[in-house]
Every structure is written in C-alpha cells, then in structure tokens.
Design an enzyme around this catalytic site. Structure first.
Site, PDB file in Angstrom:
ATOM      1  N   CYS A 214      71.249  47.318  -1.299  1.00  0.00           N
ATOM      2  CA  CYS A 214      71.763  46.250  -2.150  1.00  0.00           C
ATOM      3  C   CYS A 214      73.287  46.354  -2.258  1.00  0.00           C
ATOM      4  O   CYS A 214      73.825  47.354  -2.723  1.00  0.00           O
ATOM      5  CB  CYS A 214      71.129  46.322  -3.537  1.00  0.00           C
ATOM      6  SG  CYS A 214      71.875  45.175  -4.703  1.00  0.00           S
TER       7      CYS A 214
ATOM      8  N   ASP B 288      85.195  38.372  -7.342  1.00  0.00           N
ATOM      9  CA  ASP B 288      84.311  37.711  -6.382  1.00  0.00           C
ATOM     10  C   ASP B 288      85.031  37.593  -5.038  1.00  0.00           C
ATOM     11  O   ASP B 288      86.222  37.296  -4.969  1.00  0.00           O
ATOM     12  CB  ASP B 288      83.916  36.323  -6.898  1.00  0.00           C
ATOM     13  CG  ASP B 288      82.738  35.738  -6.144  1.00  0.00           C
ATOM     14  OD1 ASP B 288      81.634  35.663  -6.720  1.00  0.00           O
ATOM     15  OD2 ASP B 288      82.917  35.358  -4.954  1.00  0.00           O
TER      16      ASP B 288
ATOM     17  N   HIS C 140      69.925  48.538 -10.864  1.00  0.00           N
ATOM     18  CA  HIS C 140      69.479  47.336 -10.166  1.00  0.00           C
ATOM     19  C   HIS C 140      68.469  46.550 -10.991  1.00  0.00           C
ATOM     20  O   HIS C 140      67.379  47.047 -11.293  1.00  0.00           O
ATOM     21  CB  HIS C 140      68.857  47.694  -8.810  1.00  0.00           C
ATOM     22  CG  HIS C 140      68.486  46.485  -8.004  1.00  0.00           C
ATOM     23  ND1 HIS C 140      69.369  45.851  -7.169  1.00  0.00           N
ATOM     24  CD2 HIS C 140      67.341  45.760  -7.954  1.00  0.00           C
ATOM     25  CE1 HIS C 140      68.782  44.798  -6.623  1.00  0.00           C
ATOM     26  NE2 HIS C 140      67.546  44.715  -7.087  1.00  0.00           N
TER      27      HIS C 140
ATOM     28  N   ASN D 231      72.932  32.757 -12.165  1.00  0.00           N
ATOM     29  CA  ASN D 231      71.910  32.031 -11.425  1.00  0.00           C
ATOM     30  C   ASN D 231      70.669  32.903 -11.300  1.00  0.00           C
ATOM     31  O   ASN D 231      70.757  34.082 -10.950  1.00  0.00           O
ATOM     32  CB  ASN D 231      72.422  31.668 -10.025  1.00  0.00           C
ATOM     33  CG  ASN D 231      73.587  30.704 -10.074  1.00  0.00           C
ATOM     34  OD1 ASN D 231      73.617  29.779 -10.884  1.00  0.00           O
ATOM     35  ND2 ASN D 231      74.575  30.917  -9.223  1.00  0.00           N
TER      36      ASN D 231
ATOM     37  N   GLY E 116      70.576  28.689  -6.945  1.00  0.00           N
ATOM     38  CA  GLY E 116      71.738  29.075  -6.151  1.00  0.00           C
ATOM     39  C   GLY E 116      71.993  30.568  -6.101  1.00  0.00           C
ATOM     40  O   GLY E 116      73.050  30.991  -5.632  1.00  0.00           O
TER      41      GLY E 116
ATOM     42  N   THR F  65      72.196  33.922  -4.543  1.00  0.00           N
ATOM     43  CA  THR F  65      72.221  34.398  -3.154  1.00  0.00           C
ATOM     44  C   THR F  65      72.207  35.921  -3.082  1.00  0.00           C
ATOM     45  O   THR F  65      71.798  36.479  -2.058  1.00  0.00           O
ATOM     46  CB  THR F  65      73.463  33.875  -2.410  1.00  0.00           C
ATOM     47  OG1 THR F  65      74.637  34.292  -3.102  1.00  0.00           O
ATOM     48  CG2 THR F  65      73.437  32.353  -2.323  1.00  0.00           C
TER      49      THR F  65
ATOM     50  N   HIS G 206      70.800  40.764  -7.140  1.00  0.00           N
ATOM     51  CA  HIS G 206      71.138  41.797  -8.121  1.00  0.00           C
ATOM     52  C   HIS G 206      71.846  41.050  -9.248  1.00  0.00           C
ATOM     53  O   HIS G 206      72.837  40.335  -8.990  1.00  0.00           O
ATOM     54  CB  HIS G 206      72.042  42.859  -7.473  1.00  0.00           C
ATOM     55  CG  HIS G 206      72.522  43.951  -8.391  1.00  0.00           C
ATOM     56  ND1 HIS G 206      72.398  45.293  -8.087  1.00  0.00           N
ATOM     57  CD2 HIS G 206      73.156  43.904  -9.587  1.00  0.00           C
ATOM     58  CE1 HIS G 206      72.917  46.021  -9.067  1.00  0.00           C
ATOM     59  NE2 HIS G 206      73.399  45.189  -9.992  1.00  0.00           N
TER      60      HIS G 206
ATOM     61  N   HIS H 297      73.971  39.296 -11.851  1.00  0.00           N
ATOM     62  CA  HIS H 297      75.426  39.212 -12.040  1.00  0.00           C
ATOM     63  C   HIS H 297      75.756  37.985 -12.862  1.00  0.00           C
ATOM     64  O   HIS H 297      75.088  36.963 -12.765  1.00  0.00           O
ATOM     65  CB  HIS H 297      76.170  39.170 -10.700  1.00  0.00           C
ATOM     66  CG  HIS H 297      75.677  38.131  -9.739  1.00  0.00           C
ATOM     67  ND1 HIS H 297      74.522  38.279  -8.992  1.00  0.00           N
ATOM     68  CD2 HIS H 297      76.161  36.911  -9.411  1.00  0.00           C
ATOM     69  CE1 HIS H 297      74.337  37.215  -8.244  1.00  0.00           C
ATOM     70  NE2 HIS H 297      75.307  36.358  -8.483  1.00  0.00           N
TER      71      HIS H 297
ATOM     72  N   HIS I   8      78.859  35.364 -13.491  1.00  0.00           N
ATOM     73  CA  HIS I   8      80.160  34.873 -13.037  1.00  0.00           C
ATOM     74  C   HIS I   8      81.029  34.584 -14.267  1.00  0.00           C
ATOM     75  O   HIS I   8      80.594  33.872 -15.178  1.00  0.00           O
ATOM     76  CB  HIS I   8      79.998  33.560 -12.266  1.00  0.00           C
ATOM     77  CG  HIS I   8      79.133  33.633 -11.044  1.00  0.00           C
ATOM     78  ND1 HIS I   8      79.657  33.679  -9.764  1.00  0.00           N
ATOM     79  CD2 HIS I   8      77.777  33.653 -10.887  1.00  0.00           C
ATOM     80  CE1 HIS I   8      78.661  33.709  -8.881  1.00  0.00           C
ATOM     81  NE2 HIS I   8      77.514  33.697  -9.541  1.00  0.00           N
TER      82      HIS I   8
HETATM   83  P1  5GP Z   1      75.192  33.828  -6.575  1.00  0.00           P
HETATM   84  O1  5GP Z   1      75.244  32.686  -5.598  1.00  0.00           O
HETATM   85  O2  5GP Z   1      74.125  34.839  -6.198  1.00  0.00           O
HETATM   86  O3  5GP Z   1      75.113  33.416  -8.022  1.00  0.00           O
HETATM   87  O4  5GP Z   1      76.594  34.551  -6.465  1.00  0.00           O
HETATM   88  C1  5GP Z   1      76.873  35.509  -5.515  1.00  0.00           C
HETATM   89  C2  5GP Z   1      78.373  35.712  -5.527  1.00  0.00           C
HETATM   90  O5  5GP Z   1      78.645  36.944  -4.930  1.00  0.00           O
HETATM   91  C3  5GP Z   1      79.128  34.641  -4.754  1.00  0.00           C
HETATM   92  O6  5GP Z   1      80.085  34.031  -5.616  1.00  0.00           O
HETATM   93  C4  5GP Z   1      79.771  35.413  -3.620  1.00  0.00           C
HETATM   94  O7  5GP Z   1      81.059  34.942  -3.314  1.00  0.00           O
HETATM   95  C5  5GP Z   1      79.798  36.827  -4.147  1.00  0.00           C
HETATM   96  N1  5GP Z   1      79.688  37.858  -3.133  1.00  0.00           N
HETATM   97  C6  5GP Z   1      78.761  37.923  -2.128  1.00  0.00           C
HETATM   98  N2  5GP Z   1      78.922  39.040  -1.395  1.00  0.00           N
HETATM   99  C7  5GP Z   1      79.971  39.709  -1.975  1.00  0.00           C
HETATM  100  C8  5GP Z   1      80.626  40.948  -1.673  1.00  0.00           C
HETATM  101  O8  5GP Z   1      80.276  41.666  -0.733  1.00  0.00           O
HETATM  102  N3  5GP Z   1      81.666  41.313  -2.478  1.00  0.00           N
HETATM  103  C9  5GP Z   1      82.074  40.546  -3.543  1.00  0.00           C
HETATM  104  N4  5GP Z   1      83.116  41.013  -4.257  1.00  0.00           N
HETATM  105  N5  5GP Z   1      81.475  39.369  -3.843  1.00  0.00           N
HETATM  106  C10 5GP Z   1      80.445  38.959  -3.070  1.00  0.00           C
HETATM  107 ZN    ZN Z   2      71.272  46.215  -6.643  1.00  0.00          ZN
END
Ligand code: 5GP
Ligand code: ZN
Length: 111
Positions: A4, A30, A46, A84, A90, A92, A95, A97, A99
């Site tokens: 992860c 991000d 996690h 999300n 949305g 992706t 884990h 998080h 924003h």
């Molecule tokens: P989600 O779409 O899951 O709500 O947000 C995932 C966020 O993680 C996205 O805004 C994407 O830019 C960010 N992200 C994905 N991979 C990485 C990474 O390896 N490092 C960092 N710092 N951000 C990441």
């Molecule tokens: Zn994780």
C-alpha cells in the site's frame, strides 16, 4: 499492508513532503494538486476508508491534523475537507485519506 503506497508514505518507507505528523497520522502534499494547497491527511495504520472501523482516537488525530495543516499553510480564509469512499465516489487509493484543499476561492458546488 505491504503493497500500500499510503502506508509507505505515512510511515517514511518512501520519502515524501510531510507537512505535519504525530504518532497516529501523517499529512503530506498530494502528488497531483487540485488547488494551491492540497494536503492529504492519512492514518499511519491501514484502514480502507472512513467506515472501516477506524478508532475514534485516530479520527480525532486526523481532525487535529486538519487544524495543524490549516495553521501551517495559513488557510485563514477557509478550506475544504473531502474523503472519498469507494470507486463510485472517486476513491483511487484504498487507504483512508482526507483531502485538505485551499489557497484559492473554491467552487460553490460539492460535486
Ligand atoms: P482519491 O481519488 O483516492 O480520493 O485520492 C487519491 C489522491 O492521492 C489523489 O489526489 C492523487 O493525486 C494522490 N496520490 C496518488 N498517488 C500518490 C502518491 O504516490 N503520492 C502522493 N503524494 N499522492 C498520491
Ligand atoms: Zn495502507
């Protein structure tokens, strides 16, 4: 979770730009910012998403981290917090998080 990416970033196994951290959470930039300030608040343990039996102490630490990020980044005018849950929303990275978005006037709509 050994594969992860956010586990690795939050626990210093991969270097990243940490804005704030404590024992339970890390906040880092991000990689693809959607606003002048776009920081992710991530638990060090996690959890897949916000309803994955996250302990109240961890949720409290995440809320405190939001406050610290806002202070450190000078988001006096306001900011937005989004999480999300699930691909339909949305998500992706699977884990948990939050924003934290700010540094400009954000759109009025939520979706
Ligand atoms: P989600 O779409 O899951 O709500 O947000 C995932 C966020 O993680 C996205 O805004 C994407 O830019 C960010 N992200 C994905 N991979 C990485 C990474 O390896 N490092 C960092 N710092 N951000 C990441
Ligand atoms: Zn994780």
């Amino acid at each position: 979770m050994s594969d992860c990416i956010f586990c690795k970033l939050a626990n210093h196994e991969i270097p990243t730009n940490i804005v704030f951290e404590d024992d339970l959470v890390a906040a880092f930039e991000d990689a693809n910012p959607q606003a002048p300030v776009h920081v992710l608040v991530v638990p060090k343990a996690h959890y897949e998403n916000i309803i994955d039996d996250v302990p109240a102490e961890t949720l409290g630490a995440m809320a405190n981290a939001v406050k610290e990020v806002a202070r450190i980044k000078g988001l006096d005018e306001g900011f937005r917090v989004i999480t999300n849950k699930g691909e339909a929303a949305g998500q992706t990275v699977m884990h948990l998080h939050w924003h934290v978005l700010g540094g400009k006037t954000l759109g009025e709509g939520l979706v």
